[in-house]
Design a protein around this motif. Sequence first.
Motif, PDB file in Angstrom:
ATOM      1  N   LEU A  45       0.852  -1.188   0.000  1.00 13.53           N
ATOM      2  CA  LEU A  45       0.000   0.000   0.000  1.00 13.53           C
ATOM      3  C   LEU A  45       0.889   1.240   0.000  1.00 13.53           C
ATOM      4  N   VAL A  46       0.600   2.170  -0.920  1.00 14.17           N
ATOM      5  CA  VAL A  46       1.383   3.399  -1.039  1.00 14.17           C
ATOM      6  C   VAL A  46       0.428   4.590  -1.016  1.00 14.17           C
ATOM      7  N   PRO A  76       5.351   5.186   2.212  1.00 13.31           N
ATOM      8  CA  PRO A  76       4.899   6.588   2.151  1.00 13.31           C
ATOM      9  C   PRO A  76       4.409   6.990   0.768  1.00 13.31           C
ATOM     10  N   ALA A  77       3.598   8.045   0.752  1.00 14.64           N
ATOM     11  CA  ALA A  77       3.026   8.552  -0.496  1.00 14.64           C
ATOM     12  C   ALA A  77       4.114   9.046  -1.440  1.00 14.64           C
ATOM     13  N   VAL A  78       3.786   9.058  -2.723  1.00  9.29           N
ATOM     14  CA  VAL A  78       4.692   9.583  -3.746  1.00  9.29           C
ATOM     15  C   VAL A  78       4.019  10.757  -4.443  1.00  9.29           C
ATOM     16  N   ARG A 106       2.420  12.945  -7.475  1.00  8.06           N
ATOM     17  CA  ARG A 106       1.508  12.553  -8.554  1.00  8.06           C
ATOM     18  C   ARG A 106       2.280  12.147  -9.815  1.00  8.06           C
ATOM     19  N   GLY A 107       3.333  12.879 -10.142  1.00 10.90           N
ATOM     20  CA  GLY A 107       4.098  12.579 -11.340  1.00 10.90           C
ATOM     21  C   GLY A 107       4.861  11.273 -11.274  1.00 10.90           C
ATOM     22  N   ASP A 108       5.038  10.727 -10.056  1.00 12.98           N
ATOM     23  CA  ASP A 108       5.758   9.459  -9.896  1.00 12.98           C
ATOM     24  C   ASP A 108       4.834   8.242  -9.976  1.00 12.98           C
ATOM     25  N   VAL A 109       3.529   8.481 -10.025  1.00 14.23           N
ATOM     26  CA  VAL A 109       2.585   7.360  -9.989  1.00 14.23           C
ATOM     27  C   VAL A 109       2.718   6.431 -11.195  1.00 14.23           C
ATOM     28  N   PRO A 110       2.783   6.936 -12.435  1.00 11.18           N
ATOM     29  CA  PRO A 110       2.908   5.993 -13.561  1.00 11.18           C
ATOM     30  C   PRO A 110       4.106   5.059 -13.425  1.00 11.18           C
TER      31      PRO A 110
END
Length: 416
Positions: free
Chosen positions: A265-266, A292-294, A296-300
């Motif tokens: 889970l991220v 931890p969250a990333v 938005r641009g790192d999601v793909p």
Amino acid sequence: MNILYINHYAGSSRHGMEYRPYFMAKRWVRDGHQVTIAASSYSHLRSKNPDLKGRRTLAETIDGVRYFWINGPAYEGNGMGRIRNMLSFLHGLKKYAVEICAQGTPDVVIASSTYPLDIYPAKKIAEQSGAMLIYEVHDLWPLSPIELGGMSPKHPYIRLMQKAEDECYKSSDYVVSILPCAKEHMIEHGMAAEKFVYIPNGIVKEDWEQSSSSEPPVYQEKLLRYRQEGYFLIGYTGAHGIANALDSFVEAGEKLREQRIKLILVGPGPERERLIQKVKDLGLEQTVELLPAVKRGDVPGLLQQFDALYVGLQRQPLFRFGVSPNKLMDYMMAAKPVIFAIEAGNDMVADAKCGISIPPEDSDAIAKAAISLAFTPKEELRAMGERGRAYILEHHEYDVLSKQFLDVFRLPKNKK
């Protein structure tokens, strides 16, 4: 064509969510139209709100789109502060109507603020301009606070919202709905059937084109190591809230102790720390991990590193009208098989044949779906993912959706 898009919570490339008005308007401007987005200066959805420096209004251009900001008070939660914010926006739409329309007399007015009260100033501007009036539905109000918030249908606030919703369906030339299965509800509240148009949420194809960055994908070293150790990786990315029903996803890890499957889970959210403790309490560190969250641009790049992806929501009667989660569209654009644990009036995963659909909040079903995918040949997994991506590009890309919306503008106005 001159288009006025009224959306209290509208965001932009500078301000963050909500993006739909920005994505639509940017494409309409590209096609030669003029667009003004009227929005409140304060929204809890944005990562950054515009600074009006004490002014009552501010007009500025962002990526060719004219924004007209109406100064609104900050608020927290859903109490009186938020109501005052709503009232300030509605008052501003009436008071500054001339300034809002300074770019030219509107040919189309869109009322699109989640709550339906903006239909009244939108209707007045449309009538004075001879413009087409469109009501855009994101959520069904007041049904949402009734079914999700437990408010009584007899509450004065709900009665006010109900009257406004009925007015939306009666007064609008067309109703553009993000919810695919809401037509019958709208007809029950006075909408003529021919007014209904379904235009869902979408994605921006450019966000998924190969990045030129020399930086490795986020968490690459960790996820690569897990794959080299023989793990099948199932990811969840996004908010960790109550509505996301992540307890069942974590609990599925108990049924996967003997499998080479890891649930990851991220993301951020109010439930994250509790879920981390739950993993420890259940001794699931080998099968479940929270990262931890990333950005938005790192999601793909992150999604590309998983073998499959999971999306779930609590079981809610309101979902009978359909759902259009942005997270799911991201998953499908990543061309990965999806475990879809949502009970709704629509099922994009089944429609696209790109994964496994299961009941919500069912850890046994999640575990069985995970094992099934882990033992599916890689060629078949790849084909599932490609079907999902093709489906999104055909039905949910904003170039496609913006043209569908433009087609509505060209329809004949309806008799009220």
